[in-house]
Motif scaffolding. Structure first.
Motif, mmCIF file in Angstrom:
data_model
loop_
_atom_site.group_PDB
_atom_site.id
_atom_site.type_symbol
_atom_site.label_atom_id
_atom_site.label_comp_id
_atom_site.label_asym_id
_atom_site.label_seq_id
_atom_site.Cartn_x
_atom_site.Cartn_y
_atom_site.Cartn_z
ATOM 1 N N HIS A 176 5.761 0.411 8.839
ATOM 2 C CA HIS A 176 6.752 -0.609 8.440
ATOM 3 C C HIS A 176 7.931 -0.558 9.269
ATOM 4 O O HIS A 176 8.505 -0.287 10.048
ATOM 5 C CB HIS A 176 7.175 -0.424 6.982
ATOM 6 C CG HIS A 176 6.027 -0.566 6.044
ATOM 7 N ND1 HIS A 176 5.323 -1.743 5.908
ATOM 8 C CD2 HIS A 176 5.423 0.312 5.209
ATOM 9 C CE1 HIS A 176 4.371 -1.581 5.005
ATOM 10 N NE2 HIS A 176 4.401 -0.332 4.570
ATOM 11 N N ARG A 193 2.615 9.301 3.493
ATOM 12 C CA ARG A 193 3.895 8.600 3.344
ATOM 13 C C ARG A 193 4.549 8.393 4.722
ATOM 14 O O ARG A 193 5.055 7.310 5.014
ATOM 15 C CB ARG A 193 4.819 9.378 2.415
ATOM 16 C CG ARG A 193 6.104 8.638 2.105
ATOM 17 C CD ARG A 193 6.984 9.402 1.116
ATOM 18 N NE ARG A 193 7.519 10.614 1.768
ATOM 19 C CZ ARG A 193 7.296 11.862 1.359
ATOM 20 N NH1 ARG A 193 6.562 12.090 0.289
ATOM 21 N NH2 ARG A 193 7.804 12.880 1.997
ATOM 22 N N GLU A 194 4.520 9.402 5.580
ATOM 23 C CA GLU A 194 5.118 9.275 6.906
ATOM 24 C C GLU A 194 4.372 8.251 7.758
ATOM 25 O O GLU A 194 4.992 7.479 8.485
ATOM 26 C CB GLU A 194 5.140 10.613 7.617
ATOM 27 C CG GLU A 194 6.175 11.592 7.083
ATOM 28 C CD GLU A 194 6.172 12.897 7.832
ATOM 29 O OE1 GLU A 194 5.565 13.010 8.915
ATOM 30 O OE2 GLU A 194 6.817 13.842 7.350
ATOM 31 N N ARG A 238 2.468 13.739 1.787
ATOM 32 C CA ARG A 238 3.633 13.601 2.662
ATOM 33 C C ARG A 238 3.231 12.964 3.984
ATOM 34 O O ARG A 238 3.920 12.090 4.510
ATOM 35 C CB ARG A 238 4.255 14.970 2.895
ATOM 36 C CG ARG A 238 5.459 14.931 3.799
ATOM 37 C CD ARG A 238 6.075 16.304 3.936
ATOM 38 N NE ARG A 238 7.021 16.295 5.060
ATOM 39 C CZ ARG A 238 7.364 17.347 5.736
ATOM 40 N NH1 ARG A 238 6.860 18.520 5.445
ATOM 41 N NH2 ARG A 238 8.226 17.260 6.719
ATOM 42 N N GLU A 270 2.702 5.648 6.591
ATOM 43 C CA GLU A 270 3.056 4.332 6.054
ATOM 44 C C GLU A 270 4.460 3.923 6.472
ATOM 45 O O GLU A 270 4.708 2.757 6.762
ATOM 46 C CB GLU A 270 2.931 4.342 4.526
ATOM 47 C CG GLU A 270 1.511 4.384 4.019
ATOM 48 C CD GLU A 270 0.683 3.187 4.488
ATOM 49 O OE1 GLU A 270 1.227 2.042 4.518
ATOM 50 O OE2 GLU A 270 -0.487 3.386 4.813
ATOM 51 N N ASP A 271 5.382 4.878 6.495
ATOM 52 C CA ASP A 271 6.749 4.576 6.944
ATOM 53 C C ASP A 271 6.754 4.119 8.405
ATOM 54 O O ASP A 271 7.535 3.256 8.778
ATOM 55 C CB ASP A 271 7.652 5.782 6.773
ATOM 56 C CG ASP A 271 7.963 6.081 5.317
ATOM 57 O OD1 ASP A 271 7.765 5.192 4.478
ATOM 58 O OD2 ASP A 271 8.397 7.228 5.031
ATOM 59 N N LEU A 272 5.886 4.707 9.219
ATOM 60 C CA LEU A 272 5.811 4.312 10.629
ATOM 61 C C LEU A 272 5.214 2.906 10.797
ATOM 62 O O LEU A 272 5.565 2.206 11.734
ATOM 63 C CB LEU A 272 4.988 5.334 11.422
ATOM 64 C CG LEU A 272 5.617 6.697 11.623
ATOM 65 C CD1 LEU A 272 4.631 7.648 12.299
ATOM 66 C CD2 LEU A 272 6.893 6.594 12.452
#
Length: 98
Positions: free
Chosen positions: A98, A91-92, A88, A94-96
């Motif tokens: 992009h 994932r967070e 998790r 990586e989201d930041l």
């Protein structure tokens, strides 16, 4: 009634008055406020140095409260990172990106 006119009575009375004057002088000399017979202040003392010190302490207290709040937020974030699942967190991150 003869004891009321004796020299001993006069000496005790004078000694009491001299003691009261001396005590009052010491209080004034060392900056203590003068008090009435029931402990109330006869003349309130407003010391500019004490007022400035109170202002500085109030400002410092506000700054420390703000810093404490920021540190609590950081600790919560670190606790969340330490206890969350690794996937998790990845994932967070990586989201930041992009």
């Amino acid at each position: 009634m003869e004891f009321l006119t004796s020299p001993a009575f006069a000496i005790v009375g004078i000694a009491a008055m001299v003691g009261w004057v001396f005590t009052t002088w010491l209080r004034v000399k060392h900056g203590y406020p003068l008090e009435g017979s029931w402990g109330q202040a006869l003349k309130p003392v407003h010391n500019n140095e004490a007022i400035e010190r109170l202002k500085l302490l109030t400002t410092e207290n506000a700054q420390l409260q703000a810093e404490l709040g920021a540190l609590k937020d950081r600790v919560q974030t670190l606790e969340r990172i330490a206890t969350d699942d690794g996937r998790r967190l990845s994932r967070e991150i990586e989201d930041l990106r992009h």
